[in-house]
Write a protein that holds these residues in place. Structure first.
Motif: not given
Length: 438
Positions: A109-120
């Motif tokens: 979850a932290s690395m998905l957040t880091a890559i801005n998963a919801k936008a990218n």
């Protein structure tokens, strides 16, 4: 597996701030939560060109799948290697608008957040292979706010103990330790007989954190990382600081290699395989290092694995970039669909061929493990159903714990300083990621 599972805190903070400056990590695009559509995995895609970003240690993983997908569909897939540090390179490119169709990515979850998963990233909701996964693995990782963004393709890494079976047997250790204290008792017995109990790689630094994290497994199961995420506990509190102090006390006791300050990753493998040390606290990439030096028969004879925690044999899982893939929103609907189709092909009709080519553990009960999978890797995979998440898997941010511990080993930091520095870094990263309360 990617050896270094963390970015430097300064780089991560800068990239997180850059991402939040461009868009809100909590806000998806207009299609961010829409259910994906899944076409026939072998549907024709002549003229379609896809790109996969990979790290230097994962860039050969897709070869068999790419060749088979091309034969089945006509699509061309190119692998582009992003130099190490991989995660930093990917984040920098994505922050400037440069995106591949797919990429290997740590599915926490932290690395998905880091890559801005919801936008990218494309949501992989309803992926046809999910029902085929082992129930213990299906929802272990790859999710952010209950939306799936990453496809797990290989068994997640586990923090635990690789040991030399022959060294154990020659020194009267007839069974593996059942908890952390038993392991330390075995180590003291080995030291008394002139054997180096543990081998650590303080020179390369990145594995130092495993010693602290396995001590936190029981606390993690009881909600430690949720408490740290919500500021109810800190790294300076008795739980984490106690684990750091214990690690230092074992080093001071002389239970590790004498060259602990300078030893490298490669030295660990040579020491364990050669019987110069009895145990190494490591993750799956370590076994990959051993496989480069010995065949499966030799490894099965010499090397075993057991998970460890204060209360028993509880593993700590830490999925890494070589374990999973993400599909990006590129704005090209045809390529986005083709990227999902490649994932569906990979984990569907081609999965048996993929596991055979990689000689890796199958994540799908309907697909048997290849005959040549080493016993230690089977033991690692077998520990997953009862394992607990690592800091990387459960914390909202990943500070430079490993660098601070390496400084402690080098005599530059006290345990208290390690804890306070790590907490300050964690708070910075959590704030940059938009975590509530920071």
């Amino acid at each position: 597996m990617k050896r270094r599972t963390l970015l430097g805190v300064a780089a991560t903070l800068a990239l997180s701030l850059a991402a939040t400056a461009c868009s809100d990590p909590g806000a998806g695009s207009s299609t961010g939560t829409a259910a994906a559509t899944w076409t026939n995995p072998s549907a024709k895609l002549a003229g379609v060109n896809l790109t996969i970003w990979a790290a230097q240690n994962s860039n050969t993983v897709p070869k068999q799948v790419i060749d088979a997908f091309h034969t089945a569909t006509g699509a061309t897939v190119k692998v582009v290697t992003i130099p190490d540090p991989y995660e930093q390179g990917v984040q920098t490119k994505v922050a400037t608008g440069d995106k591949p169709d797919l990429a290997f990515w740590q599915p926490t979850a932290s690395m998905l957040t880091a890559i801005n998963a919801k936008a990218n990233l494309q949501p992989l909701t309803g992926a046809p292979w999910l029902s085929k996964l082992s129930p213990a693995l299906k929802d272990m990782t790859g999710l952010l706010d209950n939306t799936r963004y990453a496809a797990l393709i290989t068994s997640p890494a586990v923090e635990g103990v690789y040991y030399n079976k022959e060294v154990f047997a020659a020194n009267g250790i007839t069974q593996t330790p059942k908890n952390f204290d038993e392991m330390i008792a075995a180590a003291r017995s080995l030291k008394a007989k002139g054997v180096t109990p543990f081998y650590e790689m303080g020179g390369d630094k990145w594995a130092t954190q495993w010693w602290v994290q396995v001590q936190l497994a029981d606390a993690a199961k009881s909600g430690l990382w949720d408490q740290i995420n919500t500021k109810k506990q800190t790294f300076s509190g008795p739980t984490v600081l106690g684990a750091i102090k214990k690690y230092k006390s074992l080093i001071d006791e002389g239970l590790f290699n004498s060259d602990i300050k300078t030893a490298k990753f490669e030295d660990q493998g040579k020491a364990l395989l050669g019987g110069k040390a009895a145990m190494v606290m490591q993750v799956n990439s370590f076994f990959g290092e051993l496989q480069a030096s010995a065949d499966t028969a030799t490894l099965d004879k010499k090397i075993g694995f057991f998970p460890i925690s204060p209360s028993g044999n509880v593993g700590t899982y830490i999925p890494d970039q070589s374990n999973a893939l993400v599909a990006f929103k590129t704005g090209d609907a045809k390529r986005e669909s083709a990227a999902r189709q490649l994932l569906s092909f990979w984990m569907g009709p081609d999965y048996k061929n993929f596991t055979t080519a990689q000689n890796t553990v199958s994540l799908e009960p309907s697909v048997p493990n290849p005959a040549g999978v080493p016993q230690a890797l089977l033991a690692v995979n077998g520990s997953l159903p009862t394992s607990v998440g690592s800091m990387q898997a459960l914390a909202v941010a990943n500070p430079d714990l490993y660098l601070n511990l390496a400084d402690m080993i080098a005599g530059k930091m006290s345990p208290e300083k390690v804890a306070s520095t790590t907490q300050a870094q964690f708070a910075q990263l959590a704030k940059a990621a938009g975590a509530p309360g920071f």
